[in-house]
Structure formats: structure tokens, C-alpha cells
Design a protein around this motif. Structure first.
Motif, PDB file in Angstrom:
ATOM      1  N   SER A 192       0.829  -1.202   0.000  1.00 35.28           N
ATOM      2  CA  SER A 192       0.000   0.000   0.000  1.00 35.28           C
ATOM      3  C   SER A 192       0.862   1.250   0.000  1.00 35.28           C
TER       4      SER A 192
ATOM      5  N   ARG B 202      -9.765  -0.702  -4.595  1.00 36.33           N
ATOM      6  CA  ARG B 202      -8.374  -0.680  -4.159  1.00 36.33           C
ATOM      7  C   ARG B 202      -7.880   0.736  -3.880  1.00 36.33           C
TER       8      ARG B 202
ATOM      9  N   ILE C  16      -3.794   3.905  -1.872  1.00 33.23           N
ATOM     10  CA  ILE C  16      -3.692   2.812  -2.825  1.00 33.23           C
ATOM     11  C   ILE C  16      -3.388   1.530  -2.058  1.00 33.23           C
TER      12      ILE C  16
ATOM     13  N   LEU D 255      -1.648  -3.171  -4.262  1.00 36.02           N
ATOM     14  CA  LEU D 255      -0.966  -2.719  -5.467  1.00 36.02           C
ATOM     15  C   LEU D 255      -0.635  -3.877  -6.396  1.00 36.02           C
TER      16      LEU D 255
ATOM     17  N   ASP E 229      -0.081  -1.113 -11.833  1.00 33.55           N
ATOM     18  CA  ASP E 229      -0.243   0.213 -11.252  1.00 33.55           C
ATOM     19  C   ASP E 229       1.014   1.058 -11.362  1.00 33.55           C
TER      20      ASP E 229
ATOM     21  N   VAL F 219       5.346   5.753  -8.719  1.00 35.98           N
ATOM     22  CA  VAL F 219       4.973   4.531  -8.021  1.00 35.98           C
ATOM     23  C   VAL F 219       5.486   3.354  -8.837  1.00 35.98           C
TER      24      VAL F 219
ATOM     25  N   VAL G  18       5.823  -0.841  -8.703  1.00 36.63           N
ATOM     26  CA  VAL G  18       5.338  -2.043  -8.033  1.00 36.63           C
ATOM     27  C   VAL G  18       6.064  -3.246  -8.621  1.00 36.63           C
TER      28      VAL G  18
END
Length: 126
Positions: free
Chosen positions: A17, A67, A83, A86, A90, A122, A124
């Protein structure tokens, strides 16, 4: 002088998150809408969520519903994007934007927005 400062991005594993923040200055009118947009590597910019601070109405892109959670703190002139869960898809630079004055509510189309923050990355991993 209108300024938007996005922050809170980082590198996280899938399932983690993040909470993104967008601090706004130079706005005194309540007739605004705030949107979060993202641009993945090699992709175009897409709207993910938006909020009308005047009435609290929120909207989400289908792929993030359940989400992502957008919220605003009018006293602090700040909007947040929480968020959760993830996914690698994303991964993107996330931008906040302001539409002012707004008449028909916020939009996930970037056309109506007048001011943009610098974005926060971001990433991921899976």
C-alpha cells in the motif's frame, strides 16, 4: 500563484500500500475539482480518480475500484489517494490536477484540468 505538490510515491511489492498526497496552494474558491492521473511507461496518461470537495462526490476508473480511495481535507488544502493491494500494472507516474472553476463536477478526462503537479513515481514489483 497556483502550486500543486505531489508526494508519497515509492517502490513497493505487489500487494502493498501507499498513500499519495497532493498539497495545493493559491486556491481560495471552493469551485474546484481535483483529479489523480497516471502515466505508465510507454503509455498515455489516464484518469484514475477524482473528487469534488464541495460535495464530496468521488469517481474511480473501473480497474482501481475497491483498491484506491480518494479523499480531501479542505482545511489543509490537500487531497489524498490511498492505494491498497498494489499490482504491477499500477506502476506509473501519478499526477494530481485541479480544474477551476468547475461546473459539471470532476472528470477522469484530463482536458478540463488547468493546473498540474510534477508527479510522483509509483513502482510495483512482483
Amino acid at each position: 500563484e497556483v502550486q500543486l505538490q505531489a508526494s508519497g510515491g515509492g517502490l513497493v511489492q505487489a500487494g502493498g500500500s501507499l498513500r499519495l498526497s497532493c498539497a495545493a496552494s493559491g486556491f481560495t474558491s471552493g469551485e474546484t475539482a481535483i483529479g489523480w492521473f497516471r502515466q505508465a511507461p510507454g503509455k498515455g496518461r489516464e484518469g484514475v480518480s477524482c473528487v469534488n470537495p464541495s460535495d464530496g462526490n468521488t469517481y474511480y476508473r473501473d480497474s482501481v475500484k475497491g483498491r484506491f480511495t480518494i479523499s480531501s481535507d479542505n482545511a489543509k488544502n490537500t487531497v489524498y489517494l490511498q492505494i491498497d493491494s498494489l499490482k504491477p500494472e499500477d506502476t506509473a507516474v501519478y499526477y494530481c490536477a485541479v480544474d477551476t472553476p468547475v461546473w459539471m463536477g470532476c472528470s477522469l478526462n484530463d482536458g478540463p484540468y488547468d493546473y498540474w503537479g510534477q508527479g510522483t513515481l509509483v513502482t510495483v514489483s512482483s
